[in-house]
Design a protein around this motif. Sequence first.
Motif, PDB file in Angstrom:
ATOM      1  N   LEU A 581      -5.653 -52.232  39.129  1.00 50.94           N
ATOM      2  CA  LEU A 581      -7.060 -51.864  39.006  1.00 50.94           C
ATOM      3  C   LEU A 581      -7.922 -53.015  38.509  1.00 50.94           C
ATOM      4  CD1 LEU A 581      -5.596 -49.024  39.112  1.00 50.94           C
ATOM      5  CD2 LEU A 581      -7.605 -48.159  37.917  1.00 50.94           C
ATOM      6  N   SER A 582      -7.329 -53.995  37.828  1.00 46.92           N
ATOM      7  CA  SER A 582      -8.087 -55.164  37.409  1.00 46.92           C
ATOM      8  C   SER A 582      -8.507 -55.989  38.616  1.00 46.92           C
ATOM      9  CB  SER A 582      -7.247 -56.036  36.463  1.00 46.92           C
ATOM     10  OG  SER A 582      -6.847 -55.309  35.332  1.00 46.92           O
ATOM     11  N   VAL A 583      -7.596 -56.171  39.564  1.00 40.44           N
ATOM     12  CA  VAL A 583      -7.900 -56.916  40.785  1.00 40.44           C
ATOM     13  C   VAL A 583      -8.929 -56.168  41.623  1.00 40.44           C
ATOM     14  CG1 VAL A 583      -6.931 -57.772  42.960  1.00 40.44           C
ATOM     15  CG2 VAL A 583      -5.672 -58.086  40.824  1.00 40.44           C
ATOM     16  N   VAL A 584      -8.757 -54.843  41.744  1.00 43.12           N
ATOM     17  CA  VAL A 584      -9.694 -54.042  42.534  1.00 43.12           C
ATOM     18  C   VAL A 584     -11.098 -54.116  41.940  1.00 43.12           C
ATOM     19  CG1 VAL A 584     -10.268 -51.708  43.289  1.00 43.12           C
ATOM     20  CG2 VAL A 584      -7.915 -52.492  43.381  1.00 43.12           C
ATOM     21  N   ARG A 585     -11.184 -54.023  40.614  1.00 48.49           N
ATOM     22  CA  ARG A 585     -12.499 -54.093  39.951  1.00 48.49           C
ATOM     23  C   ARG A 585     -13.148 -55.445  40.190  1.00 48.49           C
ATOM     24  NH1 ARG A 585     -16.890 -54.607  38.878  1.00 48.49           N
ATOM     25  NH2 ARG A 585     -18.042 -54.199  36.942  1.00 48.49           N
ATOM     26  N   TYR A 586     -12.361 -56.508  40.118  1.00 45.48           N
ATOM     27  CA  TYR A 586     -12.902 -57.848  40.294  1.00 45.48           C
ATOM     28  C   TYR A 586     -13.408 -58.054  41.722  1.00 45.48           C
ATOM     29  CZ  TYR A 586     -13.244 -62.909  40.528  1.00 45.48           C
ATOM     30  OH  TYR A 586     -13.716 -64.181  40.717  1.00 45.48           O
ATOM     31  N   PHE A 587     -12.641 -57.582  42.691  1.00 50.87           N
ATOM     32  CA  PHE A 587     -12.895 -57.927  44.086  1.00 50.87           C
ATOM     33  C   PHE A 587     -13.885 -56.992  44.783  1.00 50.87           C
ATOM     34  CE2 PHE A 587     -11.725 -58.166  48.616  1.00 50.87           C
ATOM     35  CZ  PHE A 587     -11.805 -59.536  48.804  1.00 50.87           C
ATOM     36  N   SER A 588     -13.967 -55.741  44.356  1.00 47.71           N
ATOM     37  CA  SER A 588     -14.669 -54.719  45.132  1.00 47.71           C
ATOM     38  C   SER A 588     -16.104 -54.505  44.671  1.00 47.71           C
ATOM     39  CB  SER A 588     -13.909 -53.393  45.049  1.00 47.71           C
ATOM     40  OG  SER A 588     -12.584 -53.541  45.492  1.00 47.71           O
ATOM     41  N   ASP A 589     -16.951 -54.125  45.645  1.00 44.74           N
ATOM     42  CA  ASP A 589     -18.324 -53.704  45.341  1.00 44.74           C
ATOM     43  C   ASP A 589     -18.368 -52.199  45.087  1.00 44.74           C
ATOM     44  OD1 ASP A 589     -19.660 -56.317  45.928  1.00 44.74           O
ATOM     45  OD2 ASP A 589     -18.823 -55.930  47.914  1.00 44.74           O
ATOM     46  N   ASP A 590     -17.585 -51.465  45.853  1.00 49.18           N
ATOM     47  CA  ASP A 590     -17.491 -50.013  45.707  1.00 49.18           C
ATOM     48  C   ASP A 590     -16.015 -49.647  45.612  1.00 49.18           C
ATOM     49  OD1 ASP A 590     -20.435 -49.373  46.357  1.00 49.18           O
ATOM     50  OD2 ASP A 590     -19.780 -50.508  48.115  1.00 49.18           O
ATOM     51  N   ILE A 591     -15.726 -48.528  44.962  1.00 53.63           N
ATOM     52  CA  ILE A 591     -14.329 -48.112  44.767  1.00 53.63           C
ATOM     53  C   ILE A 591     -14.195 -46.622  45.066  1.00 53.63           C
ATOM     54  CG2 ILE A 591     -12.491 -47.784  43.062  1.00 53.63           C
ATOM     55  CD1 ILE A 591     -13.433 -50.314  41.682  1.00 53.63           C
ATOM     56  N   ALA A 592     -13.119 -46.280  45.789  1.00 52.19           N
ATOM     57  CA  ALA A 592     -12.765 -44.885  46.037  1.00 52.19           C
ATOM     58  C   ALA A 592     -11.388 -44.635  45.430  1.00 52.19           C
ATOM     59  CB  ALA A 592     -12.749 -44.588  47.530  1.00 52.19           C
ATOM     60  N   VAL A 593     -11.275 -43.590  44.623  1.00 50.27           N
ATOM     61  CA  VAL A 593     -10.010 -43.229  43.975  1.00 50.27           C
ATOM     62  C   VAL A 593      -9.403 -42.064  44.743  1.00 50.27           C
ATOM     63  CG1 VAL A 593      -8.906 -42.519  41.825  1.00 50.27           C
ATOM     64  CG2 VAL A 593     -10.968 -43.936  41.745  1.00 50.27           C
ATOM     65  N   MET A 594      -8.170 -42.246  45.240  1.00 47.65           N
ATOM     66  CA  MET A 594      -7.526 -41.214  46.049  1.00 47.65           C
ATOM     67  C   MET A 594      -6.400 -40.541  45.280  1.00 47.65           C
ATOM     68  SD  MET A 594      -7.278 -42.474  50.010  1.00 47.65           S
ATOM     69  CE  MET A 594      -6.748 -40.819  50.490  1.00 47.65           C
ATOM     70  N   TYR A 595      -6.276 -39.247  45.527  1.00 43.30           N
ATOM     71  CA  TYR A 595      -5.168 -38.485  44.949  1.00 43.30           C
ATOM     72  C   TYR A 595      -4.729 -37.427  45.943  1.00 43.30           C
ATOM     73  CZ  TYR A 595      -2.262 -35.716  41.820  1.00 43.30           C
ATOM     74  OH  TYR A 595      -1.192 -35.071  41.255  1.00 43.30           O
ATOM     75  N   LEU A 596      -3.484 -37.478  46.362  1.00 45.44           N
ATOM     76  CA  LEU A 596      -2.880 -36.491  47.248  1.00 45.44           C
ATOM     77  C   LEU A 596      -3.734 -36.255  48.500  1.00 45.44           C
ATOM     78  CD1 LEU A 596      -0.220 -34.936  47.181  1.00 45.44           C
ATOM     79  CD2 LEU A 596      -1.452 -32.965  46.291  1.00 45.44           C
ATOM     80  N   GLY A 597      -4.145 -37.336  49.135  1.00 50.50           N
ATOM     81  CA  GLY A 597      -4.841 -37.238  50.407  1.00 50.50           C
ATOM     82  C   GLY A 597      -6.328 -37.031  50.323  1.00 50.50           C
ATOM     83  N   ARG A 598      -6.866 -36.931  49.110  1.00 51.03           N
ATOM     84  CA  ARG A 598      -8.308 -36.701  48.956  1.00 51.03           C
ATOM     85  C   ARG A 598      -8.928 -37.757  48.046  1.00 51.03           C
ATOM     86  NH1 ARG A 598      -8.797 -30.112  47.944  1.00 51.03           N
ATOM     87  NH2 ARG A 598      -8.277 -29.494  50.087  1.00 51.03           N
ATOM     88  N   ILE A 599     -10.191 -38.042  48.268  1.00 57.42           N
ATOM     89  CA  ILE A 599     -10.936 -38.901  47.354  1.00 57.42           C
ATOM     90  C   ILE A 599     -11.464 -38.031  46.223  1.00 57.42           C
ATOM     91  CG2 ILE A 599     -13.026 -40.298  47.092  1.00 57.42           C
ATOM     92  CD1 ILE A 599     -12.545 -41.365  49.890  1.00 57.42           C
ATOM     93  N   VAL A 600     -11.170 -38.425  44.978  1.00 57.98           N
ATOM     94  CA  VAL A 600     -11.598 -37.634  43.830  1.00 57.98           C
ATOM     95  C   VAL A 600     -12.757 -38.302  43.081  1.00 57.98           C
ATOM     96  CG1 VAL A 600      -9.351 -36.545  43.543  1.00 57.98           C
ATOM     97  CG2 VAL A 600      -9.846 -38.671  42.329  1.00 57.98           C
TER      98      VAL A 600
END
Length: 710
Positions: A581-600
């Motif tokens: 999540l540190s790399v994702v936060r650094y690199f991304s403008d927007d973030i989607a968190v997925m759990y069991l096939g759905r975005i939460v």
Amino acid sequence: MDELEDEKSEVVLDVEHLSIAYETRKGDVQAVRDVSFAVREGETVGLVGESGCGKSTIAYGIVNHLGPNGKITDGHIRFQETELVDRSQAELNKIRGNSIAMVFQDPMQALNPSMRLGEQLAEVLTCHRDISDKKAWERCISMLKRVNMPDPEDVMNRYTHQISGGQQQRVVIAMAMLNNPALLIMDEPTTALDVTVEAAVLDLIEELKNDFNAANIFITHNLGVVARVSDFLCVMYAGQMVEKGTVVEIFKNPSHPYTRGLISAVPKLGDSKLNSVLYPIRGRVPAPANRPRNACIFAPRCDYATGECLEARPPMVQLSPDHAARCLYAQDIENRPKTTRRKSKLHQVKEAVQQQAAKDEKDLVLDSQNLKVWYPKAADSIVSLFGLGEKKYVKAVDDVSLRVAKGRTLGLVGESGCGKSSLVKGLIGLEPLTGGKMQFLDIEVKGEVTSRATDLIKEMQMVFQNPDSTLNPSYTVGKQIARPIRRFQTVPGDQVKAEVIRLLNAVRLSGTYYDRLPRQLSGGEKQRVGIARALASRPDLIICDEPVSALDVSVQAAVINLLLEIQQTFGSSMIFIAHDLSVVRYFSDDIAVMYLGRIVEIGPAEKIYDPPYHPYTEALLAAVPIADPTAEQKEIRLSGNVPSALNPPSGCYFHTRCPRRAEMLPDGGKICEMEKPPWQQNGEGHRILCHIPIDKLMEIDPVVHQKKTA
């Protein structure tokens, strides 16, 4: 006071001036040179460094498991005051697995797939102790309970493939602890695990260390992990120890340029590409046969090097009783001038990304609605044939909607099995979409990649996690990059080679790589070739599926900076999947968190990392190893595994593991079991799929904050 400390922490392992070499046709090649450290009872010593630095060689040298051509050429290894060097195999076999135990990186390599787990566990006891099979079996069950294994009696009768990766690692740890070893060596034990499973395993290791008072050696390239578990830290480079000291002191006052380079290459949890810069270490670790003996071995990659560094091998400078570094300028490293070439270049990248972020965000490259990727259950083919019963599906992706704007990066995070890879395979056409609509460049896209127009295929390309599985070992780098150029007619036929060389230069590889085979490249170089091949068609959207997860921290920083440069140069949009999540936060403008096939949860990156959180996002953030031993982090651990996508829970899919619903909702959150949660808006495109009201989620304290220092 010193006498009391000695009584509490007796030295279990003392490594003194250890050197290890491998016999080759060209003579002995030195892999480890003049390494000294000690491990005490109840203490964890971390060994950290890039691949090829000699960390694992030291571990195998301790138990003399170096292979037929490996040998200890100098030094001493004293275990409980007994010399291990030159001991016979029979003597060492009594110690291995009994007094000294090892946990390997890949549990599948440590477990026998043809034997039941109980038989493998019991064998460790019956081999080293005079114990009956019945008592050994009972003790194994007790140890599985101790490592928090669910249903241990049943696990004893299973085979390796019938349990998850995290459970496999727990079995290996239980196996290592069965004989209550005095020394436990762990070689990258959490590298392949999800962040939540990794956190649970690290907690377990800490508990076992306290309960059994064992001495521990923890080998890793992950600075966040080493900051979390280690008391003492040894930094390895090219077979030499370049710095050692307490973990707090080294992170607070790194005194060797290599240590400083490793720390500078790691994004911190709150960092973004707009407010910080990653500084990769240029070059690569030299091969053992090409290492200088009478000069500083790190000088070719060092930002502080002078002519003096090439005249003699620097000594280990004692900076304090518990801190030493092998550098001529260790005592004044903070005030030494650095070369400016690398720094100025990275600041140009940062400025370019800032300009890119300011572009119009309303110009959509991808707009998908209610996407589904369902896999029919294989056993239901007979049911379907005869029309008996209801056909069942594994709902890998279920009702997902997301957008990607031009020039922006969407990060996808979540545990293994949550549907990230299935989603991007559906987007790119490697898996058929079961339902939903997708528009790419304002064109409605249907079907798999084989039925899509060539013009659409060339505009959406993918960088895969493992370049070894996507590069053909029989073809040169140049031919593999040239193939998509010819396929999509990116340039005229007589300009293909020039275009390949241009792409190699774009990913910081020279034209000399054109005729090389994949086996002649390092892991980071292979990944750069994969990126160059994805750029061959000059796509508008690049999908990166865990492109840096297997790379060393410095190579990871270089690849991330490269992707940022590419995004600015070509104006490409990106979807970036990672478990860090540190790399994702650094690199991304927007973030989607997925759990069991759905975005939460979905929204701008800066919104995702501050309250309000979805309870699942909060748990993911609480599990991230932070490369700062002074940071205070909430301890939130999810119970159980991700439920099956074949039979997902009713209501909110996350309710079976949610740590917040009982305390924040009336009736213990019964509504979560009965009804699907609604989307709640938090402004600026930030949405959370949860029954807990936004105002209550706002009351949750941040997951991470720094300790106040005096």
